[in-house]
Design a protein around this motif. Structure first.
Motif, PDB file in Angstrom:
ATOM      1  N   ILE A  76       3.971  55.028 -48.309  1.00  0.00           N
ATOM      2  CA  ILE A  76       4.657  54.015 -47.260  1.00  0.00           C
ATOM      3  C   ILE A  76       4.908  52.876 -47.156  1.00  0.00           C
ATOM      4  N   THR A  77       5.091  51.949 -48.163  1.00  0.00           N
ATOM      5  CA  THR A  77       5.368  51.172 -48.526  1.00  0.00           C
ATOM      6  C   THR A  77       6.977  51.606 -48.181  1.00  0.00           C
ATOM      7  N   GLN A  78       7.650  52.037 -48.903  1.00  0.00           N
ATOM      8  CA  GLN A  78       8.937  52.704 -49.101  1.00  0.00           C
ATOM      9  C   GLN A  78       9.711  53.057 -47.058  1.00  0.00           C
ATOM     10  N   ALA A  79       8.872  53.124 -47.078  1.00  0.00           N
ATOM     11  CA  ALA A  79       9.433  54.131 -45.010  1.00  0.00           C
ATOM     12  C   ALA A  79       8.973  52.576 -44.106  1.00  0.00           C
ATOM     13  N   ILE A  80       8.426  51.496 -44.324  1.00  0.00           N
ATOM     14  CA  ILE A  80       8.321  50.566 -43.691  1.00  0.00           C
ATOM     15  C   ILE A  80       9.115  49.180 -43.779  1.00  0.00           C
ATOM     16  N   ILE A  92       7.689  44.389 -37.244  1.00  0.00           N
ATOM     17  CA  ILE A  92       7.234  45.792 -37.031  1.00  0.00           C
ATOM     18  C   ILE A  92       5.914  45.372 -36.155  1.00  0.00           C
ATOM     19  N   ILE A  93       6.035  46.816 -35.643  1.00  0.00           N
ATOM     20  CA  ILE A  93       4.630  46.351 -34.615  1.00  0.00           C
ATOM     21  C   ILE A  93       3.584  47.845 -35.433  1.00  0.00           C
ATOM     22  N   ILE A  94       1.812  47.373 -35.611  1.00  0.00           N
ATOM     23  CA  ILE A  94       1.480  47.980 -36.176  1.00  0.00           C
ATOM     24  C   ILE A  94       0.309  47.673 -34.806  1.00  0.00           C
ATOM     25  N   SER A  95      -1.315  49.068 -35.407  1.00  0.00           N
ATOM     26  CA  SER A  95      -2.267  48.664 -34.819  1.00  0.00           C
ATOM     27  C   SER A  95      -3.253  47.362 -35.972  1.00  0.00           C
ATOM     28  N   ALA A  96      -4.358  47.236 -34.931  1.00  0.00           N
ATOM     29  CA  ALA A  96      -5.350  46.342 -35.265  1.00  0.00           C
ATOM     30  C   ALA A  96      -6.309  47.035 -36.439  1.00  0.00           C
ATOM     31  N   GLY A  97      -5.825  48.267 -36.243  1.00  0.00           N
ATOM     32  CA  GLY A  97      -6.748  49.435 -37.747  1.00  0.00           C
ATOM     33  C   GLY A  97      -6.288  49.922 -38.696  1.00  0.00           C
ATOM     34  N   GLU A  98      -5.064  49.662 -38.544  1.00  0.00           N
ATOM     35  CA  GLU A  98      -4.557  50.197 -40.073  1.00  0.00           C
ATOM     36  C   GLU A  98      -5.120  49.909 -41.458  1.00  0.00           C
ATOM     37  N   HIS A  99      -4.552  50.852 -42.077  1.00  0.00           N
ATOM     38  CA  HIS A  99      -4.938  50.752 -43.691  1.00  0.00           C
ATOM     39  C   HIS A  99      -4.193  49.401 -44.461  1.00  0.00           C
ATOM     40  N   ALA A 100      -4.349  49.101 -44.878  1.00  0.00           N
ATOM     41  CA  ALA A 100      -4.871  47.735 -45.872  1.00  0.00           C
ATOM     42  C   ALA A 100      -2.720  48.325 -46.385  1.00  0.00           C
ATOM     43  N   ALA A 101      -2.687  49.774 -46.460  1.00  0.00           N
ATOM     44  CA  ALA A 101      -1.260  50.060 -47.082  1.00  0.00           C
ATOM     45  C   ALA A 101      -0.276  49.405 -46.224  1.00  0.00           C
ATOM     46  N   SER A 103      -0.491  47.443 -43.119  1.00  0.00           N
ATOM     47  CA  SER A 103      -0.802  46.543 -42.680  1.00  0.00           C
ATOM     48  C   SER A 103       0.016  44.878 -43.419  1.00  0.00           C
ATOM     49  N   LYS A 104      -0.493  45.807 -45.513  1.00  0.00           N
ATOM     50  CA  LYS A 104       0.312  44.781 -46.265  1.00  0.00           C
ATOM     51  C   LYS A 104       2.134  44.991 -46.242  1.00  0.00           C
ATOM     52  N   ALA A 105       2.349  46.066 -46.269  1.00  0.00           N
ATOM     53  CA  ALA A 105       3.749  46.380 -46.041  1.00  0.00           C
ATOM     54  C   ALA A 105       4.627  45.595 -45.296  1.00  0.00           C
ATOM     55  N   ALA A 106       3.992  45.823 -44.109  1.00  0.00           N
ATOM     56  CA  ALA A 106       4.950  45.119 -42.710  1.00  0.00           C
ATOM     57  C   ALA A 106       4.907  43.528 -43.170  1.00  0.00           C
ATOM     58  N   GLU A 107       3.551  43.503 -43.640  1.00  0.00           N
ATOM     59  CA  GLU A 107       3.747  41.872 -44.380  1.00  0.00           C
ATOM     60  C   GLU A 107       4.869  41.666 -44.843  1.00  0.00           C
ATOM     61  N   ALA A 108       5.260  42.379 -46.226  1.00  0.00           N
ATOM     62  CA  ALA A 108       6.320  42.419 -47.660  1.00  0.00           C
ATOM     63  C   ALA A 108       7.426  42.057 -46.454  1.00  0.00           C
ATOM     64  N   THR A 109       7.553  42.902 -45.419  1.00  0.00           N
ATOM     65  CA  THR A 109       9.377  43.135 -44.794  1.00  0.00           C
ATOM     66  C   THR A 109       9.687  41.374 -44.796  1.00  0.00           C
ATOM     67  N   GLY A 110       8.693  40.491 -44.374  1.00  0.00           N
ATOM     68  CA  GLY A 110       8.785  39.628 -44.185  1.00  0.00           C
ATOM     69  C   GLY A 110       9.624  38.406 -42.335  1.00  0.00           C
ATOM     70  N   LEU A 111       9.166  39.975 -41.204  1.00  0.00           N
ATOM     71  CA  LEU A 111       9.543  40.034 -40.582  1.00  0.00           C
ATOM     72  C   LEU A 111       7.969  39.896 -39.536  1.00  0.00           C
ATOM     73  N   PRO A 112       8.639  39.477 -38.199  1.00  0.00           N
ATOM     74  CA  PRO A 112       7.065  39.133 -37.126  1.00  0.00           C
ATOM     75  C   PRO A 112       6.217  40.595 -37.213  1.00  0.00           C
TER      76      PRO A 112
END
Length: 382
Positions: A76-80, A92-101, A103-112
């Motif tokens: 997941i982290t590699q993909a995102i 990055i667009i995610i849903s409010a129901g995503e697994h932490a893997a 949501s945390k990967a999305a945050e790690a991109t540093g993008l909105p």
């Protein structure tokens, strides 16, 4: 420490399949490095090639589209993170129901990170997604869209066909967390719209410590771990041949093992039993995968229920198992609009290839005991 006799937490991790154990032990007896050109190395390379084909077959992918990773979280982290960098995503667009893997990967991109809400039935709000994509077209922005196929807490199956239709034909990148869907729904990755999907070994009866990222050819450039060129340069590090062999064997065996168990019938039996003993029981989510139920009986907190069930030798959960053993409020149920006082009573029971009717009946007996004690205390208080 007494080990729980009845396991009802397959969404957290499925018991090791006998076929996976056999393949694991056989591969552990082999010496060498899969990248070596001598006979020992070629033997291990053959193990990897066989397993890759087995995983690809279950995923409906081409064997070259399978990149082995150390876990689904890594995939997941590699993909995102890798995908956002390579494809130049603006957000990055995610849903409010995503697994932490996710949501945390999305945050790690540093993008909105833009979050799509869930409807009351647990499905992603596709109208909100369509509006975001339309706005992106107007403003020339490019998104990496990352959604789960099946929710790990509720078992709700997302409308993947409609998601594919919305995102697939666009310039945006689509990644699907298929961890809970793999082996239980036809992924048909090679013919599908997503650019990448993540899958996991231990959800289908392989050991923990092995996962895979499925990638279309244009996403071969998505990297996270550089190294010596393993996995066709897409993931560095010497491949763990024994774990990969077990993943392959589990992939080859899982469909028949899982199919031999009427998990949907067992869940139906469980939910009917719950309703019979507590007509105020609430089942969360609609359009669910048949192996899981997430329910609550008002007034019986999940911490109390899990403790009582564990003492009775029954292993269940309150949701995701990836929270360092902590029991906290479910972000998934909150996104569905479930009131906090009801959400704190939620329990998840998930079944799999080793589940039986006796397991379900034992759970119902255990929960009935908890419910009876609860009612007795209510009577005393009155």
């Amino acid at each position: 420490m007494t080990r729980a006799a009845i396991y009802l937490d397959h969404n957290a991790s499925s018991p090791l399949l006998p076929e996976a154990r056999t393949a694991l032990l056989a591969a552990l007896d082999l010496t060498g490095n899969p990248s070596s050109v001598h006979g020992h190395g070629r033997a291990l390379r053959n193990v990897l090639d066989t397993a890759r084909a087995q995983v690809a077959a279950l995923a409906g992918a081409e064997h070259k589209q399978v990149v082995f990773t150390g876990s689904a979280t890594e995939a997941i982290t590699q993909a995102i993170v890798g995908g956002a960098r390579i494809f130049g995503s603006d957000a990055i667009i995610i849903s409010a129901g995503e697994h932490a893997a996710v949501s945390k990967a999305a945050e790690a991109t540093g993008l909105p990170v833009l979050t799509i809400g869930l409807l009351a039935d647990g499905r992603i709000d596709l109208e909100q997604l369509a509006a975001m994509l339309a706005d992106a077209d107007v403003n020339g922005r490019t998104f990496l869209v990352a959604f789960h196929w099946v929710n790990n807490e509720t078992g709700v199956v997302q409308p993947i066909g409609r998601i594919n239709a919305l995102v697939g034909p666009t310039r945006h990148t689509l990644f699907i967390d298929a961890v809970q869907a793999f082996g239980k729904l036809p992924l048909e990755f090679a013919a599908s719209a997503p650019d990448m999907m993540a899958i996991s070994g231990h959800k289908i009866g392989a050991p923990a410590g092995i996962g895979a990222l499925l990638v279309k050819s244009h996403a071969d450039v998505v990297r996270l771990i550089p190294g010596g060129g393993q996995e066709q340069g897409r993931r560095g590090g010497t491949e763990p041949a024994a774990l990969i062999a077990a993943f392959g064997a589990a992939s080859a065996a899982f469909a028949s093992r899982y199919g031999a168990v009427d998990v949907a019938g067992l869940i139906g039996r469980l939910e009917a039993g719950l309703k019979a003993m507590a007509d105020d029981a609430v089942i969360f989510g609609a359009e669910r995968l048949g192996n899981v139920t997430n329910f609550a009986v008002p007034g019986i907190k999940n911490t109390t229920a899990m403790m009582g069930l564990d003492l009775a030798g029954l292993s269940v959960s309150s949701g995701s198992a990836c929270s360092s053993g902590k029991v906290g409020p479910s972000h998934v149920l909150a996104a569905m609009g479930v009131k906090p006082e009801l959400a704190e009573c939620a329990l998840r029971v998930s079944l799999g290839w080793s589940s039986t009717a006796e397991d379900v009946d034992a759970f119902l007996a255990g929960y009935q005991s908890i419910l009876s004690r609860h009612r007795a205390r209510q009577g005393q208080a009155a």
